[in-house]
Write a protein that holds these residues in place. Structure first.
Motif, PDB file in Angstrom:
ATOM      1  N   ILE A  33     -33.876 -80.071  20.092  1.00  0.00           N
ATOM      2  CA  ILE A  33     -34.657 -79.029  20.774  1.00  0.00           C
ATOM      3  C   ILE A  33     -35.426 -78.270  19.702  1.00  0.00           C
ATOM      4  O   ILE A  33     -34.842 -77.841  18.703  1.00  0.00           O
ATOM      5  N   GLN A  34     -36.712 -78.151  19.901  1.00  0.00           N
ATOM      6  CA  GLN A  34     -37.526 -77.411  18.934  1.00  0.00           C
ATOM      7  C   GLN A  34     -38.208 -76.236  19.608  1.00  0.00           C
ATOM      8  O   GLN A  34     -38.792 -76.374  20.677  1.00  0.00           O
ATOM      9  N   MET A  35     -38.096 -75.089  18.979  1.00  0.00           N
ATOM     10  CA  MET A  35     -38.774 -73.896  19.480  1.00  0.00           C
ATOM     11  C   MET A  35     -39.732 -73.385  18.424  1.00  0.00           C
ATOM     12  O   MET A  35     -39.358 -73.233  17.258  1.00  0.00           O
ATOM     13  N   THR A  36     -40.971 -73.152  18.839  1.00  0.00           N
ATOM     14  CA  THR A  36     -41.962 -72.573  17.936  1.00  0.00           C
ATOM     15  C   THR A  36     -42.445 -71.271  18.543  1.00  0.00           C
ATOM     16  O   THR A  36     -42.932 -71.257  19.672  1.00  0.00           O
ATOM     17  N   PHE A  37     -42.257 -70.211  17.812  1.00  0.00           N
ATOM     18  CA  PHE A  37     -42.697 -68.911  18.294  1.00  0.00           C
ATOM     19  C   PHE A  37     -43.894 -68.454  17.466  1.00  0.00           C
ATOM     20  O   PHE A  37     -43.816 -68.345  16.241  1.00  0.00           O
ATOM     21  N   GLN A  38     -45.010 -68.244  18.160  1.00  0.00           N
ATOM     22  CA  GLN A  38     -46.223 -67.786  17.484  1.00  0.00           C
ATOM     23  C   GLN A  38     -46.084 -66.294  17.234  1.00  0.00           C
ATOM     24  O   GLN A  38     -46.162 -65.492  18.167  1.00  0.00           O
ATOM     25  N   VAL A  39     -45.838 -65.926  15.975  1.00  0.00           N
ATOM     26  CA  VAL A  39     -45.599 -64.524  15.645  1.00  0.00           C
ATOM     27  C   VAL A  39     -46.914 -63.748  15.641  1.00  0.00           C
ATOM     28  O   VAL A  39     -47.012 -62.641  16.142  1.00  0.00           O
ATOM     29  N   SER A  40     -47.921 -64.363  15.040  1.00  0.00           N
ATOM     30  CA  SER A  40     -49.257 -63.774  15.058  1.00  0.00           C
ATOM     31  C   SER A  40     -50.223 -64.944  15.072  1.00  0.00           C
ATOM     32  O   SER A  40     -49.803 -66.095  15.155  1.00  0.00           O
ATOM     33  N   ASP A  41     -51.516 -64.654  14.987  1.00  0.00           N
ATOM     34  CA  ASP A  41     -52.499 -65.731  15.047  1.00  0.00           C
ATOM     35  C   ASP A  41     -52.234 -66.829  14.035  1.00  0.00           C
ATOM     36  O   ASP A  41     -52.422 -68.005  14.315  1.00  0.00           O
ATOM     37  N   ASP A  42     -51.797 -66.437  12.838  1.00  0.00           N
ATOM     38  CA  ASP A  42     -51.688 -67.446  11.787  1.00  0.00           C
ATOM     39  C   ASP A  42     -50.254 -67.668  11.303  1.00  0.00           C
ATOM     40  O   ASP A  42     -50.040 -68.394  10.333  1.00  0.00           O
TER      41      ASP A  42
ATOM     42  N   VAL B  14     -42.872 -69.266  13.653  1.00  0.00           N
ATOM     43  CA  VAL B  14     -41.516 -69.569  13.205  1.00  0.00           C
ATOM     44  C   VAL B  14     -41.007 -70.719  14.068  1.00  0.00           C
ATOM     45  O   VAL B  14     -41.139 -70.689  15.295  1.00  0.00           O
ATOM     46  N   THR B  15     -40.471 -71.757  13.412  1.00  0.00           N
ATOM     47  CA  THR B  15     -40.043 -72.947  14.138  1.00  0.00           C
ATOM     48  C   THR B  15     -38.600 -73.279  13.797  1.00  0.00           C
ATOM     49  O   THR B  15     -38.200 -73.221  12.635  1.00  0.00           O
ATOM     50  N   GLY B  16     -37.831 -73.598  14.810  1.00  0.00           N
ATOM     51  CA  GLY B  16     -36.463 -74.064  14.591  1.00  0.00           C
ATOM     52  C   GLY B  16     -36.254 -75.359  15.358  1.00  0.00           C
ATOM     53  O   GLY B  16     -36.678 -75.470  16.511  1.00  0.00           O
ATOM     54  N   GLN B  17     -35.660 -76.343  14.714  1.00  0.00           N
ATOM     55  CA  GLN B  17     -35.343 -77.596  15.404  1.00  0.00           C
ATOM     56  C   GLN B  17     -33.842 -77.851  15.263  1.00  0.00           C
ATOM     57  O   GLN B  17     -33.335 -78.016  14.163  1.00  0.00           O
ATOM     58  N   LEU B  18     -33.155 -77.832  16.408  1.00  0.00           N
ATOM     59  CA  LEU B  18     -31.708 -78.029  16.401  1.00  0.00           C
ATOM     60  C   LEU B  18     -31.413 -79.439  16.902  1.00  0.00           C
ATOM     61  O   LEU B  18     -31.922 -79.846  17.943  1.00  0.00           O
ATOM     62  N   VAL B  19     -30.625 -80.178  16.144  1.00  0.00           N
ATOM     63  CA  VAL B  19     -30.351 -81.571  16.501  1.00  0.00           C
ATOM     64  C   VAL B  19     -28.849 -81.795  16.575  1.00  0.00           C
ATOM     65  O   VAL B  19     -28.106 -81.384  15.678  1.00  0.00           O
ATOM     66  N   ALA B  20     -28.405 -82.430  17.655  1.00  0.00           N
ATOM     67  CA  ALA B  20     -26.999 -82.824  17.803  1.00  0.00           C
ATOM     68  C   ALA B  20     -26.954 -84.342  17.872  1.00  0.00           C
ATOM     69  O   ALA B  20     -27.617 -84.944  18.714  1.00  0.00           O
ATOM     70  N   LYS B  21     -26.197 -84.960  16.957  1.00  0.00           N
ATOM     71  CA  LYS B  21     -26.140 -86.420  16.907  1.00  0.00           C
ATOM     72  C   LYS B  21     -24.723 -86.907  17.154  1.00  0.00           C
ATOM     73  O   LYS B  21     -23.769 -86.315  16.662  1.00  0.00           O
TER      74      LYS B  21
END
Lengths: 477, 143
Positions: free
Chosen positions: A65-74, A77-84
């Protein structure tokens, strides 16, 4: 009344824009793979992915699951959580970074990112992104795939070409089960990509400075380190050879080749890769060549590569891949130097003992008996060490026949059959416990695989090939 | 209010014209009338929609995409970008999950594309030619 309606309308409007603002600021994406895999041979296992002759689902199953939060225009912050499945579904942050688009072409990232060793390294877990059920294991079986640090990405266009540069520096750490220890790596590297039309070319170079952080007691790493370095400098091959050679010098005998202790830090590891893909919409060709070099340490390092060709017929894409890996001459020489030193040690110890005893006036028959006893004591340790090192000279080749079917635009079914062979041979050393004479026989190799430890595998009578069958469903969402 | 009027009129136009254009199934690439961009080739447009370039002939462009399942979308990606929906998702998954790019924002109909492109200077979109009105400028029609 009219005013109230108007203000309600405005409130709804504002609310909507705030909602759409939120939803466009937060992007959630994910990927999923599952399926079933097994290999057809009771002698072999691929322990890194838990593949053996019993069918397994967990070795194919992954959720990201990957979440990308646009903090400002440029800034985002991205987090990718992986369960294997292979990691017991423990959730791991494979990516966790802040990205800053400093200009239209220049991006800086800080945090955890996947190390771009090879072409597929950054999206190894995203089955949907490549045609196989798993990328060729000849190349894609590196441990410790993340770097915590800084990366800079620079992209630009020249006419119809798109160029990209990726530079990174940082550290990595973690346990490596197969090596029986935990490690800290200082990583740095650079990749170049160039794209035009159907073609993509990629060059990558990475360097790691490896430090052995800790060693699992009784593990394979400890065996190797203690066998060569001894425990706290006492015992081990290095100290034994130094003692033998010191005595040999006093007695006027020729010394045997000395070896270095295995370093516990500053181990230089270099990864190089050159790759291309050609995809014109119907024909897909992927090729990559790589070299892994490990200085001053014993690892099965060398050259690997593969060539894949697939052709799309509507929703179906059959494909074929040839892949090969062999430890290179630098690696083999490094390993052989330690093996030669180990097998030469008992005989040399015998010679030193015999000549030393004679020099002290011990009768020849008794000196001979002392020498044999010394040899006899040293043989099993030396044999174990040499025969433990010999399988680090490896090779293997494989052919994969596979088919991909698009169930819909976000879900694929895949079936691959991969036959692994050309394992070559390695030497098995025997040292005569009386004379110290060394003899060796050839044993069939087993490449990147391990031998099952349930006693079924006999090193003297291994099959010359094994086949892995894998069915997988891959999805992105 | 002006936007809503335009939205309705272009949606109506799209409905009327959909029947007439369906068999031809051309795709029109549109930009804002004020845009400095007057023409572009399919390659340039494809690379803008694949996130490979942010400008065409020195003019900044921001693509607006359509949701999966829209007829115009299938036309556009097969004819202009030369990728089917699966290939496109595989392409974007290699970028999304490595932090190298995000696909363009999506709207759900030709009429909305026209609306967005008419509203913002840098927007570039694709619609079936029947959806085009004078609030946007056509820079390429692909058959």
């Amino acid at each position: 009344m009219e005013r109230r309606v108007k203000s309600t309308r405005n409130a709804v409007k504002q609310n909507r824009s705030r909602l759409s603002d939120m939803s466009s600021r937060l992007k959630i994406n994910g990927f999923f793979s599952s399926g079933v895999t097994l290999l057809d041979n009771e002698d072999f296992e691929f322990s890194q992915l838990d593949i053996d002759e019993d069918y397994s689902t967990s070795s194919v199953t992954k959720l990201g699951i990957q979440m990308t939060f646009q903090v400002s225009d440029d800034i985002n912050v991205t987090g990718q959580l992986v369960a294997k499945g292979v990691d017991n579904y423990d959730v791991e942050a494979e990516w966790a970074y802040l990205s800053w688009d400093m200009t239209e072409n220049f991006t800086a990232r800080i945090g955890r990112q996947r190390t771009p060793y090879y072409l597929l390294s950054e999206y190894l877990d995203v089955g949907y992104a490549y045609p196989w059920t798993r990328p060729p294991i000849e190349m894609y079986s590196l441990p410790l795939n993340n770097t915590d640090g800084l990366a800079f990405l620079y992209d630009f266009n020249v006419a119809d070409w798109n160029f990209g540069t990726h530079v990174y520096v940082g550290e990595a750490f973690g346990d490596v089960e197969s090596l029986g220890g935990s490690f800290r790596l200082q990583n740095r590297g650079i990749t170049f990509t160039a794209e035009t039309g159907s073609w993509t070319l990629r060059l990558g170079y990475s360097n790691s400075e490896v430090k052995v952080a800790s060693i699992v007691s009784g593990g394979s790493g400890e065996e190797l380190l203690q066998g060569i370095n001894g425990i706290d400098g006492v015992g081990g091959l290095k100290a034994s050879i130094d003692t033998i050679n010191a005595n040999a010098a006093l007695l006027g005998l020729d010394p045997i080749a000395s070896i270095d202790k295995l370093p516990l830090d500053g181990i230089q590891t270099d990864y190089m890769s050159a790759a291309f893909t050609y995809d014109n919409g119907s024909l897909l060709v992927i090729g990559e060549l790589s070299n892994l070099a490990v200085e001053d340490f014993i690892q099965p390092a060398g050259d690997g590569g593969y060539l894949m060709v697939g052709y799309r017929f509507g929703k179906w894409m059959p494909h074929i891949t040839y892949s090969r890996f062999y430890t290179d001459s630098d690696n083999d020489k490094q390993v052989q130097d330690y093996i030669d030193a180990a097998v030469a040690a008992p005989g040399a110890l015998g010679a030193v003992t015999r000549v030393g005893a004679l020099a002290q006036g011990v009768p020849p028959a008794q000196a001979e008996a002392l020498a044999s006893a010394a040899i006899g004591n040293a043989v099993s340790g030396a044999e174990d060490l040499a025969n433990g090192l010999a399988p680090l000279i490896q090779e293997q080749a494989s052919i994969t026949l596979g088919v991909v079917y698009d169930i819909n635009s976000r879900v694929k079914a895949k079936f691959d059959v991969t036959k692994y062979d050309s394992f070559g041979e390695y030497n098995n050393y025997t040292i005569d416990p009386v004379s110290g004479a060394v003899s060796s026989t050839d044993l069939d190799g087993y490449g990147r695989f391990g031998l099952t430890d349930d006693g079924k595998a006999s090193t003297a009578n291994l099959d010359s090939s094994t086949t892995i069958y894998t069915f997988a469903i891959d999805a992105v969402f | 209010m002006k936007i809503i009027k335009r939205l309705i009129s272009s949606a109506v136009a799209a409905c009327f014209l959909a029947g007439a254009t369906a068999s031809v199934a051309d795709i029109a690439i549109i930009v804002n009338p004020e845009s400095g961009l007057n023409e572009a080739d399919a390659k340039q447009i494809a690379s803008a929609f694949l996130g490979k370039r942010g400008s065409i002939a020195g003019v900044s462009v921001t693509p607006v995409d359509q949701e999966e399942g829209q007829a115009s979308r299938d036309e556009f990606y097969t004819k202009v970008v030369n990728k089917n929906a699966s290939q496109l998702n595989a392409y974007w998954s290699r970028l999304i999950f490595t932090g190298k790019g995000m696909p363009p924002d999506q709207v759900s109909a030709d009429a909305e594309v026209v609306e967005v492109v008419a509203d913002e200077l840098e927007m570039i979109g694709y619609v079936s030619p029947g959806a085009v009105d004078d609030s946007v400028k056509v820079i390429l029609v692909v058959q």
